[in-house]
Design an enzyme around this catalytic site. Structure first.
Site: not given
Length: 458
Positions: A214, A269, A341, A415
């Site tokens: 990310e 990840r 994120h 997010e």
């Protein structure tokens, strides 16, 4: 993603060398995962159905002869009550089976939003390479010259924080918060008005990079650091918030995973810790399932090869253990905690482990509403807000539940972009979006800070 609801698959007793079997060699000689032919799809899902659970059971193809695992399905965005669409990466050899599964589930809204994810990765890598050549030609001598509109190596991030702390020592302290599994020092900065602050002054805490792929999250963290220092005394909102709060920003708290995503597997990840208790071939844990409060409860995954593996025990990951110790003993009056994120454009508040609401639920939602309005007024982009269980589903071992348990009033897992862009770049958001995403996060945090000052009478 803040959360990822992958089903637990059978414990693998042979070596998993890569998500994608096919590999090619990078410029430095390292092996890189190759996602050629993988396509990204979006479709509408009835969130009360078991469609996602059915799809998740096909996530990996395991080959005992070659001792490898090939990714067949990777869920990038789960459907939520506010946004009932799923984004799923699909291997080329599984595409027809995938479509038949959707047909059997009476889903007819399938849309391909990326025809070959490797081409997107290649384009990003080529642009990164050109930028690195340009930066090497001009050695960084001042924090002001640091380009926050690019994706940087962890080494470059640390150099920026070092220069900033040296050249603006009146406002910035470089702090070490942990050491990674591979021995990297994890740094952040404490930003305060010139002259320092009393120890009881309220603080805003921001961490980023928990999930390696990310990239927009650490980029936004760096953008915020530079913006706060550069605009203090010139931007009334930035100035007012720094007068009321000290800021602690840790732009990259999973440097091992991040560097691995840069050199070997763009879609990595987890952390890069070595599993020594169950399966010595499966590497890493989900750093956002490894916090000790309510660890191993709702949504926990005990399979070391899973993308949401919670770790062998609470705080098994040195990165998370170090953050916990620093947050607990070095920050005396935390008022706001944000974990950055991507992707989905959401402000997710506690609790994660239960559907129950926190005692200060309404106040948290009021602050989130003001943050979402500030974002909308700044860039025109829409962010939704609510608790994890309201927006998604229960998950345990998260940092926001730990912070809620500690009594921090305003807590959000954010997010970042994209969602409402007509071309979803997913984790490969071009660096041209860093500035706007950073601006909207600054607007959101300034709004939450202003709300806290008013409600808490700071």
């Amino acid at each position: 993603m803040w959360l990822l609801n992958l089903a637990t698959f059978t414990l693998i007793t042979w070596q998993v060398t890569c998500h994608a079997i096919n590999q090619h060699t990078g410029d430095g000689g390292e092996k890189r995962a190759d996602y050629s032919g993988y396509t990204l799809h979006r479709f509408r899902v009835d969130t009360t159905s078991n469609t996602m659970e059915k799809l998740e059971s096909y996530d990996m193809e395991l080959d005992q002869n070659t001792q490898t695992a090939r990714l067949l399905i990777d869920i990038w965005a789960e459907p939520s009550k506010q946004n009932p669409y799923a984004d799923i990466l699909v291997a080329p050899e599984f595409l027809e089976k995938f479509k038949s599964l959707l047909t059997a589930s009476e889903i007819s809204t399938l849309k391909m939003i990326e025809g070959d994810i490797q081409s997107q990765i290649n384009a990003e890598r080529n642009a990164m390479f050109r930028n690195s050549i340009r930066r090497r030609k001009r050695a960084l001598s001042s924090w002001k010259d640091f380009d926050v509109n690019s994706y940087h190596s962890y080494e470059e991030m640390v150099e920026f924080m070092r220069l900033l702390s040296e050249q603006r020592a009146d406002m910035v302290e470089m702090v070490k918060v942990a050491t990674s599994s591979e021995g990297r020092s994890i740094y952040g900065v404490k930003i305060h008005p010139p002259g320092g602050s009393p120890p009881e002054k309220p603080s805003i805490i921001v961490d980023a990079g928990v999930h390696a792929r990310e990239w927009i999250a650490p980029a936004v963290g760096l953008f915020m650091i530079k913006k706060i220092v550069a605009e203090y005394g010139r931007n009334p909102q930035v100035t007012a918030n720094l007068e009321k709060f000290d800021w602690y920003i840790m732009p990259q708290v999973n440097p091992d995973g991040y560097e691995y995503s840069r050199t070997s597997d763009r879609l990595w990840r987890k952390t890069r810790s070595k599993n020594t208790t169950v399966n010595r071939w499966c590497v890493g844990a989900d750093a956002n399932r490894n916090w000790g409060y309510r660890w191993g409860e709702a949504g926990a995954n005990r399979t070391p090869c899973s993308n949401i593996y919670m770790g062998s025990h609470p705080y098994s990951e040195p990165e998370i253990k170090g953050l916990k110790e620093y947050f607990t003993w070095q920050i005396t009056n935390p008022m706001v905690y944000i974990s950055l994120h991507s992707y989905g454009q959401l402000l997710l508040s506690p609790w994660g482990y239960t559907n129950e609401r926190t005692e200060n639920y309404q106040d948290q939602q009021n602050a989130a509403k003001e943050a979402a309005m500030a974002i909308k007024n700044t860039t025109g982009v829409s962010y939704s807000y609510g608790t994890i269980s309201e927006m998604m589903y229960p998950a345990s071992g998260t940092s926001i539940d730990f912070m809620q348990h500690r009594g921090v009033p305003y807590i959000y897992g954010v997010e970042l972009r994209p969602t409402d862009n007509p071309n979803s770049f997913a984790f490969n958001l071009p660096p041209s979006f860093i500035r706007a995403t950073g601006d909207e996060m600054m607007a959101a945090l300034n709004a939450i800070g202003t709300h806290a000052v008013k409600v808490k009478r700071l």
